[in-house]
Design a protein around this motif. Structure first.
Motif, PDB file in Angstrom:
ATOM      1  N   ASN A   6       0.830  -1.260  -0.173  1.00 21.61           N
ATOM      2  CA  ASN A   6       0.076   0.020  -0.012  1.00 21.61           C
ATOM      3  C   ASN A   6       0.952   1.315   0.035  1.00 21.61           C
ATOM      4  O   ASN A   6       0.607   2.267  -0.885  1.00 21.61           O
ATOM      5  CB  ASN A   6      -0.954  -0.093   1.226  1.00 21.61           C
ATOM      6  N   TRP A  11      -0.976   7.129  -4.608  1.00 15.13           N
ATOM      7  CA  TRP A  11      -2.192   7.487  -4.115  1.00 15.13           C
ATOM      8  C   TRP A  11      -2.708   8.705  -4.413  1.00 15.13           C
ATOM      9  O   TRP A  11      -3.914   9.048  -4.788  1.00 15.13           O
ATOM     10  CB  TRP A  11      -2.711   7.074  -2.718  1.00 15.13           C
ATOM     11  N   PHE A  14      -4.219   9.094  -7.802  1.00 16.59           N
ATOM     12  CA  PHE A  14      -5.648   8.461  -8.410  1.00 16.59           C
ATOM     13  C   PHE A  14      -6.489   9.517  -8.624  1.00 16.59           C
ATOM     14  O   PHE A  14      -6.582  10.799  -7.819  1.00 16.59           O
ATOM     15  CB  PHE A  14      -5.806   7.896  -6.619  1.00 16.59           C
ATOM     16  N   TYR A  24     -19.303   5.608 -11.614  1.00 16.49           N
ATOM     17  CA  TYR A  24     -20.738   6.131 -10.843  1.00 16.49           C
ATOM     18  C   TYR A  24     -21.431   6.818 -11.636  1.00 16.49           C
ATOM     19  O   TYR A  24     -22.652   7.322 -11.094  1.00 16.49           O
ATOM     20  CB  TYR A  24     -20.251   6.602  -9.528  1.00 16.49           C
ATOM     21  N   GLY A  59     -12.836   7.515  -1.157  1.00 18.54           N
ATOM     22  CA  GLY A  59     -12.728   8.010  -2.706  1.00 18.54           C
ATOM     23  C   GLY A  59     -13.819   8.926  -2.899  1.00 18.54           C
ATOM     24  O   GLY A  59     -14.520   9.522  -2.114  1.00 18.54           O
ATOM     25  N   ASP A  79      -9.937   8.991   3.814  1.00 16.12           N
ATOM     26  CA  ASP A  79      -9.070   8.595   2.785  1.00 16.12           C
ATOM     27  C   ASP A  79      -7.804   8.906   2.966  1.00 16.12           C
ATOM     28  O   ASP A  79      -7.309  10.013   3.605  1.00 16.12           O
ATOM     29  CB  ASP A  79      -9.702   9.148   1.320  1.00 16.12           C
ATOM     30  N   SER A  81      -5.538   9.335   0.006  1.00 12.45           N
ATOM     31  CA  SER A  81      -5.124  10.197  -1.164  1.00 12.45           C
ATOM     32  C   SER A  81      -5.432  11.628  -0.853  1.00 12.45           C
ATOM     33  O   SER A  81      -6.617  11.792  -0.624  1.00 12.45           O
ATOM     34  CB  SER A  81      -5.737   9.686  -2.279  1.00 12.45           C
ATOM     35  N   ASN A  84      -8.197  12.726  -3.442  1.00 11.48           N
ATOM     36  CA  ASN A  84      -9.478  12.213  -3.038  1.00 11.48           C
ATOM     37  C   ASN A  84     -10.186  13.258  -1.839  1.00 11.48           C
ATOM     38  O   ASN A  84     -11.325  13.537  -1.900  1.00 11.48           O
ATOM     39  CB  ASN A  84      -9.560  10.851  -2.519  1.00 11.48           C
ATOM     40  N   GLY A 131      -6.455   9.934   6.219  1.00 12.43           N
ATOM     41  CA  GLY A 131      -5.979   9.165   7.085  1.00 12.43           C
ATOM     42  C   GLY A 131      -5.940   7.823   6.264  1.00 12.43           C
ATOM     43  O   GLY A 131      -6.393   7.481   5.240  1.00 12.43           O
ATOM     44  N   SER A 132      -5.354   6.786   7.348  1.00 10.98           N
ATOM     45  CA  SER A 132      -5.348   5.383   6.511  1.00 10.98           C
ATOM     46  C   SER A 132      -5.956   4.314   7.406  1.00 10.98           C
ATOM     47  O   SER A 132      -5.974   4.414   8.736  1.00 10.98           O
ATOM     48  CB  SER A 132      -3.612   5.026   6.685  1.00 10.98           C
ATOM     49  N   PHE A 148     -14.756  -1.637  -1.520  1.00  7.17           N
ATOM     50  CA  PHE A 148     -13.820  -1.793  -2.774  1.00  7.17           C
ATOM     51  C   PHE A 148     -12.452  -1.185  -2.448  1.00  7.17           C
ATOM     52  O   PHE A 148     -11.675  -0.590  -2.915  1.00  7.17           O
ATOM     53  CB  PHE A 148     -14.101  -1.170  -4.148  1.00  7.17           C
ATOM     54  N   VAL A 149     -12.117  -1.538  -1.097  1.00  9.37           N
ATOM     55  CA  VAL A 149     -10.793  -0.815  -0.642  1.00  9.37           C
ATOM     56  C   VAL A 149      -9.807  -1.994  -0.111  1.00  9.37           C
ATOM     57  O   VAL A 149      -8.628  -2.040  -0.908  1.00  9.37           O
ATOM     58  CB  VAL A 149     -10.992  -0.034   0.813  1.00  9.37           C
ATOM     59  N   SER A 152      -8.234  -3.677  -3.022  1.00  3.58           N
ATOM     60  CA  SER A 152      -8.008  -2.710  -4.099  1.00  3.58           C
ATOM     61  C   SER A 152      -6.907  -1.772  -3.651  1.00  3.58           C
ATOM     62  O   SER A 152      -6.665  -0.965  -4.446  1.00  3.58           O
ATOM     63  CB  SER A 152      -9.198  -2.075  -4.741  1.00  3.58           C
TER      64      SER A 152
END
Ligand SMILES: C[S@@+](CC[C@H](N)C(=O)[O-])C[C@H]1O[C@@H](n2cnc3c(N)ncnc32)[C@H](O)[C@@H]1O
Length: 247
Positions: A6, A11, A14, A24, A59, A79, A81, A84, A131-132, A148-149, A152
């Motif tokens: 990771n 990131w 992204f 979406y 995201g 998130d 990133s 994001n 944050g993570s 989807f984290v 992914s």
């Protein structure tokens, strides 16, 4: 070669706009099914009582947050990133039209308020944090989503497992959660930037979740006639509650 981890991935490259457009812009049947089931699960488990919700690795996807909104006093969107986070800061105050059909599923016939109500709630109740998933505090939220984290954000299977565990341990004992995963994903591309994935199926997912849950059920959502992209087999939605005692 060791699979990418990771912290090694770009990131901040992204692209939230590209991701939003391809994933979406038009509501897909698989997302609609996931959203409907998620919202129903939270409504059933909370009995409508308001708590503090978490969506980690959000995201530019606002539908997990919309699913929690009617039963939340606050919804924290986290998130890793910075791009994001910047997108969220400029879009949460005025949730775009793109999300109207998603809200209509959460609020059929206006049962949970009109779209304007959802917009106001998001602006008032939404909290954005950089944050993570790997650094979440323990037992801090009453309900949560992670879509989807875990599969992914890394190519490393151990990191996938740690991400799932950290998400669950960030929720209080007996908290309801919804977590979505790409099934057997081979990785993905956003606006020309490649991201890896951990390839998991129902059995691996259950093995990872079950030790930390009082209850968990996995719903498989088939790939359908119009796949989102190449290189996956379907989507997996886990609905459950965390264990009754602290992890
Ligand atoms: C495939 S996207 C999923 C986005 C969104 N949840 C959705 O449903 O479409 C993975 C997301 O995880 C975020 N991410 C990557 N590493 C993370 C980490 N260590 N902690 C939290 N989020 C992370 C990415 O920035 C990205 O927004």
């Amino acid at each position: 070669m060791a699979p990418p981890r990771n912290s090694e991935l770009p990131w901040d490259r992204f692209d939230p706009f590209g991701y939003l457009e391809s994933n979406y812009r038009g509501m897909r049947a698989d997302d609609a099914e996931i959203l409907r089931r998620t919202h129903a699960w939270f409504a059933e488990q909370t009995g409508g009582a308001a708590g503090h919700g978490l969506d980690v690795g959000c995201g530019p996807n606002l539908y997990p947050g919309l699913a929690m909104l009617p039963v939340c006093r606050t919804v924290t969107l986290i998130d890793y990133s910075h791009r994001n986070i910047a997108w969220l800061r400029s879009h949460l105050e005025h949730c775009g039209e793109i999300w109207r059909p998603y809200w209509d599923l959460v609020s059929p016939g206006g049962r949970n308020g009109a779209f304007e109500q959802a917009r106001r709630w998001l602006a008032e109740r939404g909290r954005i944090e950089h944050g993570s998933v790997f650094d979440l505090p323990s037992a801090a939220w009453d309900l949560g989503t992670m879509f989807f984290v875990a599969e992914s954000i890394t190519g490393d299977h151990t990191e996938f497992t740690v991400a799932v565990t950290r998400f669950l341990s960030a929720l209080r004992p007996a908290a309801p959660f919804a977590a979505a995963f790409m099934e057997y994903s081979a990785g993905y591309d956003i606006a020309g930037v490649e991201f890896p994935a951990v390839s998991i199926g129902e059995r691996e997912l259950l093995g990872c979740l079950a030790p930390h849950c009082a209850e968990v059920r996995i719903h498989r959502v088939g790939i359908g006639a119009q796949p989102l992209r190449a290189g996956y087999c379907g989507m997996l939605l886990a609905l459950g509650t965390t264990r009754a005692t602290a992890m």
